[in-house]
Design a protein around this motif. Sequence first.
Motif, PDB file in Angstrom:
ATOM      1  N   GLU A  57       0.837  -1.200   0.000  1.00  0.00           N
ATOM      2  CA  GLU A  57       0.000   0.000   0.000  1.00  0.00           C
ATOM      3  C   GLU A  57       0.877   1.258   0.000  1.00  0.00           C
ATOM      4  N   GLU A  58       1.922   1.239   0.796  1.00  0.00           N
ATOM      5  CA  GLU A  58       2.817   2.406   0.841  1.00  0.00           C
ATOM      6  C   GLU A  58       3.501   2.625  -0.504  1.00  0.00           C
ATOM      7  N   ILE A  59       3.936   1.541  -1.125  1.00  0.00           N
ATOM      8  CA  ILE A  59       4.611   1.645  -2.422  1.00  0.00           C
ATOM      9  C   ILE A  59       3.646   2.196  -3.476  1.00  0.00           C
ATOM     10  N   ASN A  60       2.465   1.607  -3.535  1.00  0.00           N
ATOM     11  CA  ASN A  60       1.519   2.003  -4.583  1.00  0.00           C
ATOM     12  C   ASN A  60       0.917   3.388  -4.354  1.00  0.00           C
ATOM     13  N   SER A  61       1.073   3.919  -3.152  1.00  0.00           N
ATOM     14  CA  SER A  61       0.537   5.261  -2.903  1.00  0.00           C
ATOM     15  C   SER A  61       1.563   6.353  -3.222  1.00  0.00           C
ATOM     16  N   ASN A  62       2.766   5.946  -3.663  1.00  0.00           N
ATOM     17  CA  ASN A  62       3.796   6.942  -3.995  1.00  0.00           C
ATOM     18  C   ASN A  62       4.143   6.880  -5.484  1.00  0.00           C
ATOM     19  N   PRO A  63       3.549   7.743  -6.289  1.00  0.00           N
ATOM     20  CA  PRO A  63       3.784   7.689  -7.742  1.00  0.00           C
ATOM     21  C   PRO A  63       5.188   8.143  -8.140  1.00  0.00           C
ATOM     22  N   LEU A  64       5.944   8.695  -7.200  1.00  0.00           N
ATOM     23  CA  LEU A  64       7.287   9.189  -7.519  1.00  0.00           C
ATOM     24  C   LEU A  64       8.345   8.086  -7.502  1.00  0.00           C
ATOM     25  N   LEU A  65       8.011   6.915  -6.986  1.00  0.00           N
ATOM     26  CA  LEU A  65       9.016   5.850  -6.859  1.00  0.00           C
ATOM     27  C   LEU A  65       9.454   5.328  -8.228  1.00  0.00           C
ATOM     28  N   ASP A  66      10.783   5.099  -8.343  1.00  0.00           N
ATOM     29  CA  ASP A  66      11.340   4.501  -9.564  1.00  0.00           C
ATOM     30  C   ASP A  66      11.518   2.998  -9.422  1.00  0.00           C
ATOM     31  N   GLY A  67      11.529   2.495  -8.188  1.00  0.00           N
ATOM     32  CA  GLY A  67      11.749   1.069  -7.999  1.00  0.00           C
ATOM     33  C   GLY A  67      11.763   0.679  -6.540  1.00  0.00           C
ATOM     34  N   ILE A  68      11.948  -0.628  -6.349  1.00  0.00           N
ATOM     35  CA  ILE A  68      12.001  -1.207  -5.006  1.00  0.00           C
ATOM     36  C   ILE A  68      13.379  -1.851  -4.836  1.00  0.00           C
ATOM     37  N   THR A  69      13.968  -1.685  -3.650  1.00  0.00           N
ATOM     38  CA  THR A  69      15.233  -2.353  -3.326  1.00  0.00           C
ATOM     39  C   THR A  69      15.009  -3.309  -2.159  1.00  0.00           C
ATOM     40  N   ILE A  70      15.574  -4.511  -2.291  1.00  0.00           N
ATOM     41  CA  ILE A  70      15.534  -5.490  -1.203  1.00  0.00           C
ATOM     42  C   ILE A  70      16.966  -5.681  -0.728  1.00  0.00           C
TER      43      ILE A  70
END
Length: 157
Positions: A57-70
């Motif tokens: 939910e947090e990821i999808n609520s931020n349209p500015l994100l370029d990607g996810i890091t694990i």
Amino acid sequence: MHLLNRYKETITDGPGLRYSIYLAGCAHRCPGCHNTASWNPSAGVPLDEEVLSDLIEEINSNPLLDGITISGGDPFYNPDELATLLRRLKEATHLPILVYTGFTIEVLESVARYQQALAYIDFLIDGPFVYALRDPSLQFRGSSNQRLIDLGQRYHR
Ligand code: SF4
């Protein structure tokens, strides 16, 4: 699988603005490791359905994100659970995923239980931290043996 930490916006864990997820557990024991507390696989909180839904939910609520890091720890400490987590994140967010690991790509590709997770990774930063090769000027990496590998290009997908 335990979640150590999350950073909702960071520019230090890969290209662009990223959401970073730190997982507990690492067996590499690199001398000079920046985060020995991350070695304990029981550190942090269980990454259960509720926590995962919250992350998505947090990821999808931020349209500015370029990607996810694990990162971690070493996310490949729990390879089966990692594959499931990556698949869920990919399906729910459609964002490029970068994973840090203390294993080299050659090791991951040669061991069957690691291969499943590779299918969901776009970029890999591989290899242990080697204190003798540390270089603070390197982007996104701690030592010069570590490589940023474009798995999409490597596997022609
Ligand atoms: S792989 Fe990373 S977390 Fe694990 S011991 Fe090495 S530097 Fe520390």
